[in-house]
Design an enzyme around this catalytic site. Structure first.
Site, PDB file in Angstrom:
ATOM      1  N   GLU A   1     -42.242  17.077  32.383  1.00  0.00           N
ATOM      2  CA  GLU A   1     -42.425  15.685  31.967  1.00  0.00           C
ATOM      3  C   GLU A   1     -41.981  14.803  33.131  1.00  0.00           C
ATOM      4  O   GLU A   1     -40.784  14.605  33.353  1.00  0.00           O
ATOM      5  CB  GLU A   1     -41.603  15.363  30.722  1.00  0.00           C
ATOM      6  CG  GLU A   1     -41.798  13.926  30.263  1.00  0.00           C
ATOM      7  CD  GLU A   1     -40.724  13.421  29.313  1.00  0.00           C
ATOM      8  OE1 GLU A   1     -41.003  12.502  28.534  1.00  0.00           O
ATOM      9  OE2 GLU A   1     -39.578  13.937  29.380  1.00  0.00           O
TER      10      GLU A   1
ATOM     11  N   ASP B   1     -38.402  18.855  29.484  1.00  0.00           N
ATOM     12  CA  ASP B   1     -38.128  17.464  29.132  1.00  0.00           C
ATOM     13  C   ASP B   1     -37.357  16.761  30.253  1.00  0.00           C
ATOM     14  O   ASP B   1     -36.542  17.384  30.944  1.00  0.00           O
ATOM     15  CB  ASP B   1     -37.317  17.448  27.833  1.00  0.00           C
ATOM     16  CG  ASP B   1     -37.050  16.059  27.314  1.00  0.00           C
ATOM     17  OD1 ASP B   1     -38.020  15.308  27.143  1.00  0.00           O
ATOM     18  OD2 ASP B   1     -35.871  15.731  27.086  1.00  0.00           O
TER      19      ASP B   1
ATOM     20  N   ASP C   1     -44.497   9.958  22.882  1.00  0.00           N
ATOM     21  CA  ASP C   1     -43.741   8.890  23.536  1.00  0.00           C
ATOM     22  C   ASP C   1     -44.579   7.657  23.851  1.00  0.00           C
ATOM     23  O   ASP C   1     -44.062   6.692  24.425  1.00  0.00           O
ATOM     24  CB  ASP C   1     -43.125   9.404  24.844  1.00  0.00           C
ATOM     25  CG  ASP C   1     -41.955  10.339  24.610  1.00  0.00           C
ATOM     26  OD1 ASP C   1     -41.217  10.127  23.633  1.00  0.00           O
ATOM     27  OD2 ASP C   1     -41.787  11.291  25.401  1.00  0.00           O
TER      28      ASP C   1
END
Length: 456
Positions: free
Chosen positions: A235, A206, A302
């Site tokens: 990410e 992340d 997201d």
């Protein structure tokens, strides 16, 4: 001398499926958090719907029938929110998801089916409920964990604004102090634990762009030491060239490619030449192995659902999916996209999966199954070189080639039929219809074809 780690070979052949655990399926209502709302209610930022790992386990045959070979789960560790990016115990699967035993059973069932699983590693920050941060909040500078965080003053405070480093200014997400060796050691032990003790097949990291390259590289090497075939995915919202040059990641969630897909397919603001130049520019910016190891996506937790970005036009979603399965990288399906689930910005993009099949777009599901099957059957679509043979107005031809196999992907995003020229003089066979076609190929309105070159 130890060989430099490289992307695992299985990723080129993978089809991923991303699951937001609270919203996929509730398999055990007995572990639902207090106040869990009815399954079909619209989600909010704070609501729980009761999805768990038992529910995932119950639907593995559905995923296998779809053709999925790997799962990516958003965070599963103990936390106070539905998204669990505010981790409180990195060594405990949240009891509301079924706990560690449910995860162990899920991994065993996946591996028995020849499938893999990648976990979400939130190593930039934790939640304020983490015991180390709670100890700092209670004891201030007397806490042994005081310098595990970056705090100004004698005790953490929130008002009028946080006096400690926190992700994106969110007071409930204090950032770790990665300069401290004990912090790095603690987080790297988490990386190793879930691979060695439970058989996880890798990590999605992340907020990589908030982390130091040295720490990300340490995560990468730790994962590879635990299992050389572990997949380490980052990410990264921007261009990821520097991360690959630093040897810190196998691949990235390909949000840069996603941006091009949105412009060309969903918004229809780009023509084919501009789309081709954009995609080629990214391709040339990444090492070859990284291009094949990127996680290519139409949606995630997201982003708004791709079908919603297409204003409900299923044809545009189908064209984008067809391109994704023809292009290098590991294509990913965001849960529910395959049956026509819609949703806007977070939290709407995190709706619950509708298990009433009457709500499904069955034609869309059949199309996804066909695309996955083609990719599985044609090695050139997984491992072949890539060449843009043609791009004009809103149609293009993309060729994937191996020494003994060649597949052309032809696409027409126009609202009228077009004719394209296929490369070479040989005849081609449509992989979906088995029709033989000549070099001049008519493409229907908003249509596509996968074609294999005939040698006879």
């Amino acid at each position: 001398m130890m060989r430099e780690p490289s992307p695992p070979t299985w990723v080129r052949d993978a089809v991923f499926y991303q699951i937001f655990p609270d919203r996929f399926r509730s398999g055990d209502p007995g572990n639902d958090p207090p106040g869990t709302q009815p399954w079909d209610e619209s989600p909010t930022h704070r609501s729980f719907s009761g999805g768990d790992l038992v529910g995932v386990l119950q639907k593995l045959d559905y995923l296998r029938d779809l053709g999925v070979t790997a799962l990516y789960l958003t965070p599963i560790f103990t936390a106070s929110t539905n998204h669990r990016y505010d981790g409180e115990d990195y060594f405990q699967v949240d009891p509301a998801l079924g706990g560690n035993e449910a995860f162990r059973e899920l991994v065993a069932a996946l591996h028995a089916r020849g499938m893999r699983i990648v976990l979400d590693g939130v190593f930039n920050h934790c939640g304020t409920g983490h015991p180390f941060f709670r100890d700092v909040a209670e004891r201030g500078r007397q806490s042994p964990y005081w310098d595990w965080f970056m705090i100004q003053g004698d005790r953490p405070r929130v008002d009028p604004e946080p006096n400690y480093a926190c992700w994106a200014g969110c007071a409930n997400l204090p950032e770790w102090n990665h300069r401290k060796p004990a912090v790095r050691g603690y987080l790297l032990s988490v990386v190793r634990h879930w691979i060695e003790a439970y058989g996880s097949d890798g990590w999605r990291l992340d907020t990589v762009e908030y982390l130091s390259p040295d720490f990300v590289r340490a995560v990468y090497r730790t994962a590879k030491e635990a299992n050389p075939e572990a997949y380490v995915l980052g990410e990264v919202m921007g261009l990821a060239t520097s991360w690959f040059r630093h040897g810190a990641l196998d691949g990235v969630m390909h949000y840069k490619l996603w941006e091009g897909l949105v412009h060309f397919f969903a918004e229809r603001t780009w023509d084919a030449p501009r789309f081709a130049r954009y995609v080629q520019g990214i391709w040339s910016s990444y090492p070859r192995e990284a291009n094949y190891a990127c996680y290519t996506l139409l949606g995630s937790h997201d982003k708004p659902r791709f079908l919603t970005l297409c204003r409900g036009d299923v044809r545009r979603l189908v064209l984008a999916a067809a391109f994704l399965f023809a292009y290098p990288g590991a294509p990913a399906i965001y849960y529910g996209d395959e049956i026509g689930l819609e949703g806007g910005d977070d939290p709407d993009c995190r709706r619950t999966f509708p298990w009433d099949e009457q709500e499904w777009n069955r034609d869309l599901l059949d199309t996804f199954r066909a695309l996955v099957r083609l990719r599985r059957e044609e090695p050139a679509l997984r491992r072949g070189d890539v060449e843009w043979a043609r791009a004009h107005r809103r149609s293009f031809v993309l060729v994937r080639a191996l020494p003994d196999s060649e597949v052309a992907f032809a696409l027409n995003a126009e609202e009228e039929e077009v004719e394209v020229m296929l490369p070479g003089g040989d005849r081609w066979t449509d992989l979906l219809t088995a029709d033989r076609v000549a070099r001049r190929l008519p493409l229907p309105v908003m249509g596509f074809r996968y074609l294999k070159r005939g040698r006879g």
